[in-house]
Enzyme design. Sequence first.
Site, short mmCIF file in Angstrom:
data_model
loop_
_atom_site.label_atom_id
_atom_site.label_comp_id
_atom_site.label_asym_id
_atom_site.label_seq_id
_atom_site.Cartn_x
_atom_site.Cartn_y
_atom_site.Cartn_z
N CYS A 1 46.47 49.87 43.60
CA CYS A 1 46.76 48.41 44.42
C CYS A 1 48.05 48.30 43.87
CB CYS A 1 45.77 47.41 43.83
SG CYS A 1 46.40 45.94 44.59
N GLU B 1 44.67 42.47 68.39
CA GLU B 1 44.19 41.29 67.70
C GLU B 1 42.99 41.16 68.09
OE1 GLU B 1 44.91 39.71 64.57
OE2 GLU B 1 46.37 41.46 64.49
N CYS C 1 46.87 40.57 40.07
CA CYS C 1 45.35 39.91 40.48
C CYS C 1 44.76 39.48 39.25
CB CYS C 1 45.11 41.31 40.97
SG CYS C 1 43.18 40.84 41.61
N CYS D 1 41.95 46.87 49.23
CA CYS D 1 41.20 45.83 48.57
C CYS D 1 39.79 45.78 49.53
CB CYS D 1 41.70 44.69 48.60
SG CYS D 1 40.77 43.39 47.54
N CYS E 1 41.73 49.20 42.69
CA CYS E 1 42.54 48.29 41.76
C CYS E 1 43.42 49.35 41.29
CB CYS E 1 41.90 47.62 40.70
SG CYS E 1 40.53 46.58 41.51
FE1 SF4 Z 1 41.97 43.82 45.27
FE2 SF4 Z 1 43.10 42.73 43.01
FE3 SF4 Z 1 42.14 45.31 42.92
FE4 SF4 Z 1 44.20 44.91 44.41
S1 SF4 Z 1 43.83 44.67 42.31
S2 SF4 Z 1 42.57 46.11 44.94
S3 SF4 Z 1 43.84 42.80 45.23
S4 SF4 Z 1 40.96 43.08 43.43
#
Ligand code: SF4
Length: 351
Positions: A208, A42, A214, A198, A205
């Site tokens: 994702c 970390e 989102c 992200c 997206c």
């Molecule tokens: Fe990021 Fe939302 Fe796109 Fe997913 S959908 S990559 S959380 S902006």
Amino acid sequence: MSKEIELPLQFAPTLVAWQRRFGRHSLPWQNTRDPYRVWLSEIMLQQTQVTTVLGYYQRFLERFPTVSDLGAATLDEVLAMWAGLGYYSRARNLHACAQAVREQHGGEFPRTAAALQELPGIGRSTAAAIAAFCFAERVAILDGNVKRVLTRLLAFDGDMASSAQEKKLWALATELLPPEQDMVAYTQGVMDLGSGVCTPRSPQCLLCPVSELCRGREQGEPTKFPVKTKKLKRSQRENWWLWLEHEGQVLLQQRPAKGVWAGLWSLPLFDDEAALQAAAQGLDLGQGPGQGLETMPRIQHALTHFDWTLHTQRAELQRRPADAQFHGKWVARERLADYALPAPLKKMIQA
Ligand code: SF4
């Protein structure tokens, strides 16, 4: 930002399922519940890329297999192992923390985020990561990557430069947490999402796992989050190094305990060329071709708050100057690797 935020309750279960199937599982600090290993990774990963950290992490563990070994080492040894990773206050805190664990906690890290946060160099998010990964505590991490993910997910438009807004986001992050048994996958999942999906400028997206949930994506412009008004102002700085050598030995001076490169070993550093020339007066530089001060290639070095131009003048001395004229340590060239040198100096000497 005054409106109430409705939490997407499916976020944690979706992320946990995705992490278990597709997230990262093979980094050397994963699959362990050893707080020493998690803590070390970390701290190293703050402001440093995973690929850079891998080699340092292994070398550290070989040299200091336990937190007590690290606490028993000298600061110079730790700084020498850290050299090149940058942000040296991390190395000093690492050492101070290991000493505290060794001397005040019998060589065992405390088991709660609240107690971990009392240790030197462990902030709230790092304490939470250790407690979640090693002890499955239900506490939220909120480093830069996670702030980005959550502000986009929630379309949270509070100014991240304001501590009140950050506190609010932290409270929301806590409400999103899954039950204890999912804390490891969830914490790793939110980290993986921030570093691989992200991303700051081009969030993926379409790939994702939480895109359906989102709000930032739904609103059409996820990269406007996180909102942060205070911009870091970069300044310029210029300094001169004097590289003195005598019979294969180089003069090093230790930097003060505070400020840039604190505690590292450097060539004597001057504010301007005139100061360097004045200091070089009276040195036995020899005469004739190839003697005197030689100008080395200029170095450009970027630090967080400023861009640094470093000039270097080098001289092979006929005679060592008196200690009163130049304090410091004369170190044989082949022993320089034993000293924690700033990265650009190391590179220049190797070249
Ligand atoms: Fe990021 Fe939302 Fe796109 Fe997913 S959908 S990559 S959380 S902006």
